[in-house]
Design an enzyme around this catalytic site. Structure first.
Site, PDB file in Angstrom:
ATOM      1  N   ASP A 184       0.835  -1.194   0.000  1.00 34.62           N
ATOM      2  CA  ASP A 184       0.000   0.000   0.000  1.00 34.62           C
ATOM      3  C   ASP A 184       0.872   1.247   0.000  1.00 34.62           C
ATOM      4  O   ASP A 184       2.094   1.187   0.189  1.00 34.62           O
ATOM      5  CB  ASP A 184      -0.901   0.018   1.242  1.00 34.62           C
ATOM      6  CG  ASP A 184      -1.972  -1.060   1.203  1.00 34.62           C
ATOM      7  OD1 ASP A 184      -2.365  -1.456   0.091  1.00 34.62           O
ATOM      8  OD2 ASP A 184      -2.403  -1.502   2.278  1.00 34.62           O
TER       9      ASP A 184
ATOM     10  N   TYR B  75       5.740 -10.324   6.768  1.00 33.92           N
ATOM     11  CA  TYR B  75       5.322  -8.951   7.005  1.00 33.92           C
ATOM     12  C   TYR B  75       5.755  -8.573   8.411  1.00 33.92           C
ATOM     13  O   TYR B  75       5.653  -9.378   9.330  1.00 33.92           O
ATOM     14  CB  TYR B  75       3.800  -8.800   6.886  1.00 33.92           C
ATOM     15  CG  TYR B  75       3.292  -9.187   5.522  1.00 33.92           C
ATOM     16  CD1 TYR B  75       3.243  -8.253   4.493  1.00 33.92           C
ATOM     17  CD2 TYR B  75       2.883 -10.496   5.251  1.00 33.92           C
ATOM     18  CE1 TYR B  75       2.784  -8.598   3.236  1.00 33.92           C
ATOM     19  CE2 TYR B  75       2.432 -10.852   3.999  1.00 33.92           C
ATOM     20  CZ  TYR B  75       2.379  -9.902   2.988  1.00 33.92           C
ATOM     21  OH  TYR B  75       1.934 -10.246   1.750  1.00 33.92           O
TER      22      TYR B  75
END
Length: 133
Positions: free
Chosen positions: A52, A111
């Site tokens: 993002d 992540y």
């Protein structure tokens, strides 16, 4: 035609995520332009995943096919040169078999989310961590 696998890292703060954008503000747009500048070929870039807006990557994997004859060192150095001054770096380049696909050949993803609990504002880590006061 050779298939090239790239391992890329970037500071996501100045970009609108990984994916190509209409205003050419995605990391993919800058990488695509660097490949065209080097090879004069309009390639399709495939990637293992997207980030993002403002999100960083330390091991983003992508691939593309290139007609131009080159080698891994020349390609890495040329792309990094064309990516300047953007905070994007091609860390590793390797020629792979045509059955390799950055998205479908991935066997793991990691992540990491960083949170700092303190009242004082962040200085060195600003933009890299989420501060919870």
């Amino acid at each position: 035609m050779a298939r090239w696998k790239l391992t890329i890292e970037y500071d996501g703060r100045p970009f609108n995520g990984w994916q190509s954008q209409k205003d050419n503000s995605g990391v993919q747009d800058y990488l695509h332009k660097a490949i065209i500048d080097f090879s004069k070929e309009d390639v399709k870039i495939h990637t293992a995943g997207r980030t993002d807006s403002g999100v960083h990557a330390k091991g983003q994997v992508s691939h593309f096919d290139l007609i131009r004859t080159t080698n891994a060192n020349e390609l890495r150095e040329a792309l990094n040169s064309h990516l300047k001054p953007n905070p994007i770096a091609v860390i590793d380049v390797s020629e792979v078999n045509n059955d390799f696909h950055a998205r479908f050949s991935a066997i793991k993803r990691h992540y990491r989310y960083g949170i700092i609990n303190r009242r004082a504002p962040l200085t060195f880590d600003k933009g890299k961590y989420w501060r919870v006061g």
